[in-house]
Design a protein around this motif. Structure first.
Motif, mmCIF file in Angstrom:
data_model
loop_
_atom_site.group_PDB
_atom_site.id
_atom_site.type_symbol
_atom_site.label_atom_id
_atom_site.label_comp_id
_atom_site.label_asym_id
_atom_site.label_seq_id
_atom_site.Cartn_x
_atom_site.Cartn_y
_atom_site.Cartn_z
ATOM 1 N N GLN A 162 0.837 -1.186 0.000
ATOM 2 C CA GLN A 162 0.000 0.000 0.000
ATOM 3 C C GLN A 162 0.881 1.248 0.000
ATOM 4 O OE1 GLN A 162 -3.083 0.098 2.968
ATOM 5 N NE2 GLN A 162 -3.147 -2.121 3.075
ATOM 6 N N ILE A 163 0.356 2.289 -0.566
ATOM 7 C CA ILE A 163 1.104 3.548 -0.625
ATOM 8 C C ILE A 163 1.311 4.137 0.769
ATOM 9 C CG2 ILE A 163 -0.859 5.072 -0.998
ATOM 10 C CD1 ILE A 163 1.031 6.489 -3.104
ATOM 11 N N PHE A 164 0.384 3.863 1.696
ATOM 12 C CA PHE A 164 0.484 4.432 3.052
ATOM 13 C C PHE A 164 1.763 3.959 3.738
ATOM 14 C CE2 PHE A 164 -4.088 3.338 2.332
ATOM 15 C CZ PHE A 164 -4.470 4.592 1.908
ATOM 16 N N GLY A 165 2.072 2.684 3.599
ATOM 17 C CA GLY A 165 3.291 2.150 4.196
ATOM 18 C C GLY A 165 4.535 2.763 3.581
ATOM 19 N N GLN A 166 4.525 2.941 2.274
ATOM 20 C CA GLN A 166 5.668 3.553 1.596
ATOM 21 C C GLN A 166 5.887 4.978 2.102
ATOM 22 O OE1 GLN A 166 7.794 2.058 -0.402
ATOM 23 N NE2 GLN A 166 9.013 3.885 -0.764
ATOM 24 N N LEU A 176 -4.470 11.115 -2.394
ATOM 25 C CA LEU A 176 -3.497 10.178 -2.945
ATOM 26 C C LEU A 176 -4.075 9.357 -4.094
ATOM 27 C CD1 LEU A 176 -1.782 8.939 0.325
ATOM 28 C CD2 LEU A 176 -1.007 10.702 -1.276
ATOM 29 N N LYS A 177 -5.247 9.748 -4.560
ATOM 30 C CA LYS A 177 -5.871 9.052 -5.681
ATOM 31 C C LYS A 177 -4.913 9.072 -6.869
ATOM 32 C CE LYS A 177 -10.145 8.746 -8.165
ATOM 33 N NZ LYS A 177 -10.590 9.297 -9.378
ATOM 34 N N ASP A 178 -4.782 7.937 -7.496
ATOM 35 C CA ASP A 178 -3.927 7.745 -8.673
ATOM 36 C C ASP A 178 -2.428 7.755 -8.356
ATOM 37 O OD1 ASP A 178 -6.188 7.551 -10.336
ATOM 38 O OD2 ASP A 178 -6.232 9.731 -10.596
ATOM 39 N N GLU A 179 -2.052 7.864 -7.089
ATOM 40 C CA GLU A 179 -0.633 7.774 -6.725
ATOM 41 C C GLU A 179 -0.252 6.294 -6.657
ATOM 42 O OE1 GLU A 179 1.725 10.612 -5.500
ATOM 43 O OE2 GLU A 179 0.368 11.329 -7.048
ATOM 44 N N LEU A 206 6.544 7.185 -6.394
ATOM 45 C CA LEU A 206 5.786 8.196 -5.669
ATOM 46 C C LEU A 206 5.664 9.471 -6.491
ATOM 47 C CD1 LEU A 206 7.214 7.746 -2.072
ATOM 48 C CD2 LEU A 206 5.103 6.815 -3.017
ATOM 49 N N GLY A 207 4.432 9.985 -6.563
ATOM 50 C CA GLY A 207 4.171 11.212 -7.300
ATOM 51 C C GLY A 207 4.281 12.438 -6.417
ATOM 52 N N GLU A 208 3.934 13.567 -6.977
ATOM 53 C CA GLU A 208 4.047 14.845 -6.264
ATOM 54 C C GLU A 208 3.164 14.901 -5.020
ATOM 55 O OE1 GLU A 208 6.392 17.149 -6.805
ATOM 56 O OE2 GLU A 208 7.084 15.660 -8.257
ATOM 57 N N LYS A 209 1.964 14.328 -5.093
ATOM 58 C CA LYS A 209 1.072 14.349 -3.927
ATOM 59 C C LYS A 209 1.645 13.496 -2.793
ATOM 60 C CE LYS A 209 -3.022 15.050 -6.748
ATOM 61 N NZ LYS A 209 -4.239 14.419 -7.266
ATOM 62 N N SER A 210 2.203 12.353 -3.141
ATOM 63 C CA SER A 210 2.830 11.507 -2.122
ATOM 64 C C SER A 210 4.034 12.205 -1.504
ATOM 65 C CB SER A 210 3.267 10.173 -2.726
ATOM 66 O OG SER A 210 2.162 9.442 -3.183
ATOM 67 N N LYS A 211 4.829 12.855 -2.341
ATOM 68 C CA LYS A 211 6.010 13.572 -1.841
ATOM 69 C C LYS A 211 5.607 14.726 -0.928
ATOM 70 C CE LYS A 211 8.872 12.214 -5.717
ATOM 71 N NZ LYS A 211 9.515 12.627 -6.966
ATOM 72 N N LEU A 212 4.515 15.393 -1.254
ATOM 73 C CA LEU A 212 4.021 16.459 -0.387
ATOM 74 C C LEU A 212 3.538 15.877 0.943
ATOM 75 C CD1 LEU A 212 3.338 19.431 0.106
ATOM 76 C CD2 LEU A 212 1.139 19.032 -1.063
ATOM 77 N N ALA A 213 2.853 14.742 0.893
ATOM 78 C CA ALA A 213 2.399 14.078 2.124
ATOM 79 C C ALA A 213 3.600 13.685 2.990
ATOM 80 C CB ALA A 213 1.544 12.859 1.791
ATOM 81 N N ILE A 214 4.655 13.187 2.363
ATOM 82 C CA ILE A 214 5.879 12.826 3.098
ATOM 83 C C ILE A 214 6.472 14.057 3.765
ATOM 84 C CG2 ILE A 214 8.275 12.059 2.811
ATOM 85 C CD1 ILE A 214 7.128 10.181 0.537
ATOM 86 N N GLN A 215 6.555 15.148 3.020
ATOM 87 C CA GLN A 215 7.113 16.387 3.575
ATOM 88 C C GLN A 215 6.304 16.862 4.771
ATOM 89 O OE1 GLN A 215 7.190 19.725 0.813
ATOM 90 N NE2 GLN A 215 7.164 21.148 2.531
ATOM 91 N N LYS A 216 4.991 16.905 4.647
ATOM 92 C CA LYS A 216 4.135 17.410 5.725
ATOM 93 C C LYS A 216 4.153 16.476 6.927
ATOM 94 C CE LYS A 216 2.879 21.137 3.643
ATOM 95 N NZ LYS A 216 3.328 22.439 4.139
ATOM 96 N N MET A 217 4.138 15.173 6.674
ATOM 97 C CA MET A 217 4.188 14.218 7.780
ATOM 98 C C MET A 217 5.539 14.289 8.488
ATOM 99 S SD MET A 217 3.085 10.220 7.691
ATOM 100 C CE MET A 217 2.535 9.421 9.192
#
Length: 135
Positions: free
Chosen positions: A17-21, A102-105, A110-121
């Motif tokens: 799952q993308i959440f774990g990544q 994270l739809k379509d990630e 990892l796309g831009e939305k995932s990278k932004l989520a990583i940064q914020k988290m």
């Protein structure tokens, strides 16, 4: 007994799952880049099979859990193995607060939305690491 010279970082496993990544990337940011001298990374599979080093981490240091979804498996595993969760960052809260979808990630790239989520988290988790170290 917990000492505060280090913080144990427990990412969600979220295999497949993308959440774990995302939570693993946050864990690497904290342990490898931001706080290499003051954090240890707990390996969920190693903890699940009672590898002593990971058991020691959750017993010796305050634990910051990086949960990826509503199941909160990282928290459950820490508690199951006799540890205590001192702080948590919950990815769905970050996504909601930052209005990130994270739809379509894809977890493989990892796309831009995932990278932004990583940064914020990472930002939220970093504040918690600082608080745990300064107790």
């Amino acid at each position: 007994m917990n000492n505060n010279d280090k913080v144990a970082i427990m990412p969600c496993a979220g295999i497949g799952q993308i959440f774990g990544q995302i939570t693993r990337e946050v864990g690497y940011n904290l342990v490898d880049d931001l706080y290499p001298e003051n954090t240890v990374l707990v390996c969920p599979p190693a903890l699940a099979v009672d590898i002593q080093e990971d058991i020691d981490f959750i017993n010796e240091y305050p634990v910051l859990v990086l949960n990826g979804c509503k199941d909160r498996c990282a928290t459950k595993l820490i508690l199951q193995k006799g540890g205590q969760v001192e702080a948590e960052v919950y990815l769905p809260d970050i996504l909601k607060k930052e209005k990130i979808s994270l739809k379509d990630e894809k977890r493989g790239k990892l796309g831009e939305k995932s990278k932004l989520a990583i940064q914020k988290m990472t930002e939220d988790a970093s504040m918690l690491v600082k608080n745990l170290l300064n107790r």
